[in-house]
Scaffold this motif. Structure first.
Motif, PDB file in Angstrom:
ATOM      1  N   GLN A   1       0.893   5.362   0.890  1.00 54.49           N
ATOM      2  CA  GLN A   1       0.195   6.411   1.634  1.00 54.49           C
ATOM      3  C   GLN A   1       0.896   7.745   1.393  1.00 54.49           C
ATOM      4  OE1 GLN A   1       0.142   6.362   6.022  1.00 54.49           O
ATOM      5  NE2 GLN A   1      -2.056   6.774   5.946  1.00 54.49           N
TER       6      GLN A   1
ATOM      7  N   LEU B   1      -3.975   0.957  -2.669  1.00 51.42           N
ATOM      8  CA  LEU B   1      -3.416  -0.350  -2.997  1.00 51.42           C
ATOM      9  C   LEU B   1      -2.530  -0.232  -4.229  1.00 51.42           C
ATOM     10  CD1 LEU B   1      -3.329  -3.430  -2.558  1.00 51.42           C
ATOM     11  CD2 LEU B   1      -5.318  -3.584  -4.062  1.00 51.42           C
TER      12      LEU B   1
ATOM     13  N   MET C   1       4.783   7.116   1.849  1.00 48.76           N
ATOM     14  CA  MET C   1       5.076   5.984   2.721  1.00 48.76           C
ATOM     15  C   MET C   1       4.545   4.736   2.032  1.00 48.76           C
ATOM     16  SD  MET C   1       6.640   6.539   5.616  1.00 48.76           S
ATOM     17  CE  MET C   1       6.141   5.187   6.699  1.00 48.76           C
TER      18      MET C   1
ATOM     19  N   TYR D   1       0.847  -1.183   0.000  1.00 44.19           N
ATOM     20  CA  TYR D   1       0.000   0.000   0.000  1.00 44.19           C
ATOM     21  C   TYR D   1       0.886   1.236   0.000  1.00 44.19           C
ATOM     22  CZ  TYR D   1      -4.428  -2.380   0.952  1.00 44.19           C
ATOM     23  OH  TYR D   1      -5.565  -3.147   0.852  1.00 44.19           O
TER      24      TYR D   1
ATOM     25  N   PRO E   1       1.117  12.065   1.312  1.00 45.87           N
ATOM     26  CA  PRO E   1       0.847  13.023   2.393  1.00 45.87           C
ATOM     27  C   PRO E   1      -0.640  13.235   2.686  1.00 45.87           C
ATOM     28  CG  PRO E   1       2.624  13.827   1.018  1.00 45.87           C
ATOM     29  CD  PRO E   1       2.096  12.582   0.349  1.00 45.87           C
ATOM     30  N   SER E   2      -1.503  12.979   1.726  1.00 44.84           N
ATOM     31  CA  SER E   2      -2.950  13.087   1.964  1.00 44.84           C
ATOM     32  C   SER E   2      -3.447  12.041   2.959  1.00 44.84           C
ATOM     33  CB  SER E   2      -3.714  12.921   0.651  1.00 44.84           C
ATOM     34  OG  SER E   2      -3.571  11.589   0.172  1.00 44.84           O
ATOM     35  N   ARG E   3      -2.644  11.036   3.244  1.00 46.56           N
ATOM     36  CA  ARG E   3      -2.937   9.954   4.203  1.00 46.56           C
ATOM     37  C   ARG E   3      -3.919   8.907   3.673  1.00 46.56           C
ATOM     38  NH1 ARG E   3      -1.204  10.509   9.568  1.00 46.56           N
ATOM     39  NH2 ARG E   3       0.359  12.148   9.661  1.00 46.56           N
ATOM     40  N   GLN E   4      -4.356   9.031   2.444  1.00 45.03           N
ATOM     41  CA  GLN E   4      -5.201   7.998   1.844  1.00 45.03           C
ATOM     42  C   GLN E   4      -4.373   6.754   1.579  1.00 45.03           C
ATOM     43  OE1 GLN E   4      -8.671   8.308   0.627  1.00 45.03           O
ATOM     44  NE2 GLN E   4      -8.436   6.093   0.500  1.00 45.03           N
ATOM     45  N   MET E   5      -4.849   5.598   1.972  1.00 45.52           N
ATOM     46  CA  MET E   5      -4.151   4.339   1.713  1.00 45.52           C
ATOM     47  C   MET E   5      -4.571   3.828   0.340  1.00 45.52           C
ATOM     48  SD  MET E   5      -2.206   3.465   4.251  1.00 45.52           S
ATOM     49  CE  MET E   5      -2.050   1.712   4.481  1.00 45.52           C
TER      50      MET E   5
ATOM     51  N   LYS F   1       6.084  -1.539   9.409  1.00 48.38           N
ATOM     52  CA  LYS F   1       6.184  -0.181   9.949  1.00 48.38           C
ATOM     53  C   LYS F   1       6.326   0.880   8.869  1.00 48.38           C
ATOM     54  CE  LYS F   1       8.019  -1.449  14.468  1.00 48.38           C
ATOM     55  NZ  LYS F   1       9.067  -1.207  15.487  1.00 48.38           N
TER      56      LYS F   1
ATOM     57  N   PHE G   1       3.702   0.702   2.652  1.00 44.59           N
ATOM     58  CA  PHE G   1       3.480  -0.318   3.676  1.00 44.59           C
ATOM     59  C   PHE G   1       3.306  -1.676   3.022  1.00 44.59           C
ATOM     60  CE2 PHE G   1       2.998   2.237   7.443  1.00 44.59           C
ATOM     61  CZ  PHE G   1       2.564   3.468   6.976  1.00 44.59           C
TER      62      PHE G   1
END
Lengths: 114, 116
Positions: B39, B47, B89, B37, B41-45, B108, B91
């Protein structure tokens, strides 16, 4: 475009207040989840649900509670907010066999308790 | 219980180059799914790619591909022709393929920086 909606997007609230974070999905998914993402960005499962009237606690102990009265709706409630609850909360849903099409996430609620 | 380990907290790559993000996991199950996944800066995860453990063929989605080594319990993500929009980010996550609602177990995360 996500079919899972979280409100509010941002929330700043005082200590001791009761809050409810809303999560709704339009995909008819049976399974729904709440994840807490700490400031270090780690994600922890705090609640999940198999379907209506089913709720379970996740890996990380949380003072929050959830309910699942309707398939599409999975709200999370904090009875008395504290600064330690400051975090990003992500809601997700999946079909019964979760891996087949993966998990869909909402945009998250960024909660700050002052 | 299953665990997912991402050993690279941060990676940096020049735009247009290739980068590989590492992930290892531990499980006693034989049938499961693995995911990457993203992510921003908008924090939307979002796929990026998924792999079914019973499939030997590595999954590919445009510029993103995985190297899935089931015996070694390794699941790395390769991003080719890196673009500025890939900065985020990343994950790695595991999910058991049986019924039930165990959810995803995440690593993490790796913070990917794209240098222009």
């Amino acid at each position: 475009e996500a079919d899972i909606y979280q409100t509010p997007r941002y929330l700043v609230i005082g200590t001791g207040k009761k809050i409810t974070l809303e999560c709704s999905q339009t995909m008819g998914h049976d399974k729904m989840y709440w994840y807490q993402q700490d400031p270090g960005m780690e994600l922890h499962l705090i609640h999940y649900s198999y379907g209506v009237n089913s709720t379970e606690k996740g890996d990380l102990s949380s003072e929050s509670t959830v309910s699942r009265i309707r398939t599409e709706h999975f709200p999370l409630t904090l009875e008395s907010a504290r600064p330690s609850h400051t975090s990003q909360y992500l809601c997700a849903s999946s079909e019964y066999r979760s891996g087949v099409r993966g998990y869909t996430f909402g945009s998250g609620t960024r909660l700050t308790v002052v | 219980a299953q665990t997912v380990t991402q050993s690279q907290p941060e990676m940096s790559v020049q735009e247009a180059e290739t980068v590989t993000l590492s992930c290892t996991y531990d499980t006693s199950e034989s049938d499961y799914y693995l995911f990457w996944y993203k992510q921003p800066p908008s924090r939307q995860m979002i796929l990026v790619i998924r792999q079914e453990a019973y499939k030997q063929q590595n999954a590919t989605e445009n510029r993103f591909s995985v190297n899935f080594q089931k015996a070694a319990k390794s699941f790395s993500l390769k991003i080719s022709d890196s673009q500025l929009g890939d900065a985020a980010m990343y994950f790695c996550a595991y999910a058991y393929s049986g019924g039930g609602a165990d959810g995803l177990t995440f690593g993490k995360g790796t913070h990917l920086i794209i240098q222009p």
